[in-house]
Design an enzyme around this catalytic site. Structure first.
Site, PDB file in Angstrom:
ATOM      1  N   ASN A 198       0.846  -1.199   0.000  1.00 28.05           N
ATOM      2  CA  ASN A 198       0.000   0.000   0.000  1.00 28.05           C
ATOM      3  C   ASN A 198       0.877   1.244   0.000  1.00 28.05           C
ATOM      4  OD1 ASN A 198       0.558   0.830   2.861  1.00 28.05           O
ATOM      5  ND2 ASN A 198      -0.278  -1.218   3.215  1.00 28.05           N
ATOM      6  N   ASP A 203      -4.467  -6.471   5.556  1.00 23.14           N
ATOM      7  CA  ASP A 203      -5.452  -7.300   6.254  1.00 23.14           C
ATOM      8  C   ASP A 203      -5.425  -8.740   5.744  1.00 23.14           C
ATOM      9  OD1 ASP A 203      -6.386  -5.259   7.890  1.00 23.14           O
ATOM     10  OD2 ASP A 203      -7.628  -4.444   6.272  1.00 23.14           O
TER      11      ASP A 203
HETATM   12  O1  C5P Z   1      -6.474  -1.916   9.406  1.00 16.87           O
HETATM   13  P1  C5P Z   1      -7.160  -1.151  10.490  1.00 16.87           P
HETATM   14  O2  C5P Z   1      -7.907   0.005   9.939  1.00 16.87           O
HETATM   15  O3  C5P Z   1      -7.941  -2.015  11.402  1.00 16.87           O
HETATM   16  O4  C5P Z   1      -5.955  -0.499  11.340  1.00 16.87           O
HETATM   17  C1  C5P Z   1      -6.195   0.182  12.535  1.00 16.87           C
HETATM   18  C2  C5P Z   1      -5.001   0.042  13.444  1.00 16.87           C
HETATM   19  O5  C5P Z   1      -4.718  -1.340  13.675  1.00 16.87           O
HETATM   20  C3  C5P Z   1      -3.709   0.643  12.974  1.00 16.87           C
HETATM   21  O6  C5P Z   1      -3.114   1.215  14.090  1.00 16.87           O
HETATM   22  C4  C5P Z   1      -2.901  -0.532  12.452  1.00 16.87           C
HETATM   23  O7  C5P Z   1      -1.517  -0.332  12.624  1.00 16.87           O
HETATM   24  C5  C5P Z   1      -3.374  -1.659  13.343  1.00 16.87           C
HETATM   25  N1  C5P Z   1      -3.407  -2.953  12.664  1.00 16.87           N
HETATM   26  C6  C5P Z   1      -2.631  -3.990  13.137  1.00 16.87           C
HETATM   27  N2  C5P Z   1      -2.673  -5.219  12.522  1.00 16.87           N
HETATM   28  C7  C5P Z   1      -3.470  -5.427  11.460  1.00 16.87           C
HETATM   29  C8  C5P Z   1      -4.269  -4.365  10.976  1.00 16.87           C
HETATM   30  C9  C5P Z   1      -4.206  -3.154  11.591  1.00 16.87           C
HETATM   31  O8  C5P Z   1      -1.878  -3.808  14.102  1.00 16.87           O
HETATM   32  N3  C5P Z   1      -3.499  -6.615  10.875  1.00 16.87           N
END
Ligand code: C5P
Length: 397
Positions: free
Chosen positions: A214, A283
């Site tokens: 990304n 994700d």
């Molecule tokens: O992807 P998302 O919008 O849920 O991300 C929100 C927060 O969660 C961010 O701080 C991101 O660094 C963290 N995150 C994570 N592991 C993931 C997805 C997101 O630690 N697999």
């Protein structure tokens, strides 16, 4: 929603330049300091004048360079007192072995050493010398003494020296000295704390040459790592692939995939007091990574994806979880989505920003959302935002 304003400082630096070949780098340092908004007054020792011209430093700082303790042009002969009182901080760069010896013993036989002895403001030293001079027991004793006296040492680095030898004693580069100096002005709100930060994108391979990633540049995560170190924390940065330099004094663990990031975080999370998840973690990953480069075929291939671990949610759910903060980069319904994410991941603080305005940019407009509500920060350089985030986290601890 409350609005948090940015602080402004007037910051006057007295830059002391002593006699060593690294004195030529003082010119670049002055330029960077002025660009960063510092007022700079240069003071040179007699020996420094053999390595760099006062005219160069005067042109870059916009101030006459001072050199003499016994200056007939100075009315009351109190330059050493005036200069030390006017400065918010004194930096000696380069600091020769001889000058460090004088500081260690309280000698005051020229303008620079006298004003150091007369100073009441923070004083920091950037040593620069040949490695044999660095290694001498006398120098090491003097360094230990000034450390005990509360004088921070910036560097030196290990590396190639002007004399052609390799070893300890290279002065830190001007960019690094500026970062060290900026840190002197930051309150030590996280002293003694262990902070872990995830940053950058992850890269999920499809085959040996292709992958899913990304647009995250890592700038916000790296700025937070620097701000946390400035606040006195010991910082570990777990970073996906970026083009950024690791901030000085930050321990960096490079990773590629979300699973590697997860594993690196989990290995050390027990020692962590504060966990800040800034990384744009994929994700999903490709379920079956091709061992050989995929060939073009008549029909478009289908990629089967499987979920990656949610690192932040997993850390927040630990029995002895550290303080957790997450980021929410959203393209729409910013506050609503961020609030929902804070609840879903059960974390005390979520920091929302617009994905279109934040990804890859040098500036950000953040909204901090915690149990007391929303706090908006102005649009500003990511380092300034990062310092305010750290201050906010310190207030919530
Ligand atoms: O992807 P998302 O919008 O849920 O991300 C929100 C927060 O969660 C961010 O701080 C991101 O660094 C963290 N995150 C994570 N592991 C993931 C997805 C997101 O630690 N697999």
């Amino acid at each position: 929603m409350s609005v948090i304003m940015t602080e402004l400082h007037s910051r006057r630096i007295l830059l002391g330049i002593t006699g060593g070949i690294a004195a030529y780098k003082a010119a670049e340092l002055v330029r960077l300091l002025v660009k960063a908004g510092f007022e700079v007054q240069c003071v040179m020792t007699e020996a420094a004048q053999h390595f760099i011209g006062a005219a160069t430093l005067q042109a870059l700082s916009g101030q006459p360079v001072l050199m003499q303790l016994w200056d007939e042009a100075s009315g009351d002969g109190m330059d050493h007192i005036r200069l030390s009182r006017e400065a918010d901080a004194i930096l000696i760069a380069p600091a020769s072995a001889n000058f460090i010896a004088k500081l260690a013993h309280g000698l005051a036989d020229d303008l620079l050493s006298t004003l150091c002895l007369a100073s009441a403001c923070p004083l920091a030293v950037a040593p620069a010398m040949n490695k044999q001079m660095w290694d001498k027991p006398a120098t090491q004793r003097n360094l230990e003494q000034i450390r005990q006296d509360g004088i921070p040492l910036f560097g030196p680095a290990n590396g190639e020296q002007a004399c052609g030898e390799l070893g300890m004693g290279r002065m830190l580069e001007p960019e690094t000295l500026l970062i060290e100096l900026e840190a002197l002005f930051q309150p030590k709100l996280l002293a003694g704390k262990q902070v872990m930060i995830t940053a950058g994108p992850t890269y999920e391979p499809i085959d040996p040459v292709r992958g899913i990633t990304n647009l995250s540049s890592g700038k916000m995560g790296y700025a937070l790592a620097r701000a946390a170190w400035e606040a006195g924390a010991a910082v570990t940065l777990v970073s996906g692939p970026t083009a950024l330099a690791t901030p000085p004094n930050v321990r960096m663990i490079p990773v590629t995939t979300a699973q590697e990031m997860h594993d690196a975080v989990m290995r050390e999370i027990k020692k962590t007091d504060i966990f800040i998840a800034v990384a744009a973690v994929a994700d999903y990953r490709v379920a079956h990574i091709a061992q050989q480069k995929l060939k073009k075929t008549q029909t478009a291939p289908t990629l089967t994806l499987e979920p990656n671990p949610d690192i932040l949610a997993e850390v927040a759910a630990l029995p002895k979880a550290p303080f957790c903060a997450g980021f929410a980069a959203e393209t729409e319904k910013l506050s609503e989505h961020a609030q929902a994410k804070r609840a879903r991941k059960s974390i005390p603080l979520i920091i929302a920003n617009r994905a279109q305005e934040a990804l890859g940019q040098d500036e950000s407009t953040l909204i901090l959302i915690d149990s007391s509500g929303s706090h908006a920060l102005p649009r500003q350089a990511k380092l300034l935002s990062a310092r305010q985030v750290i201050k906010h986290i310190a207030s919530l601890l």
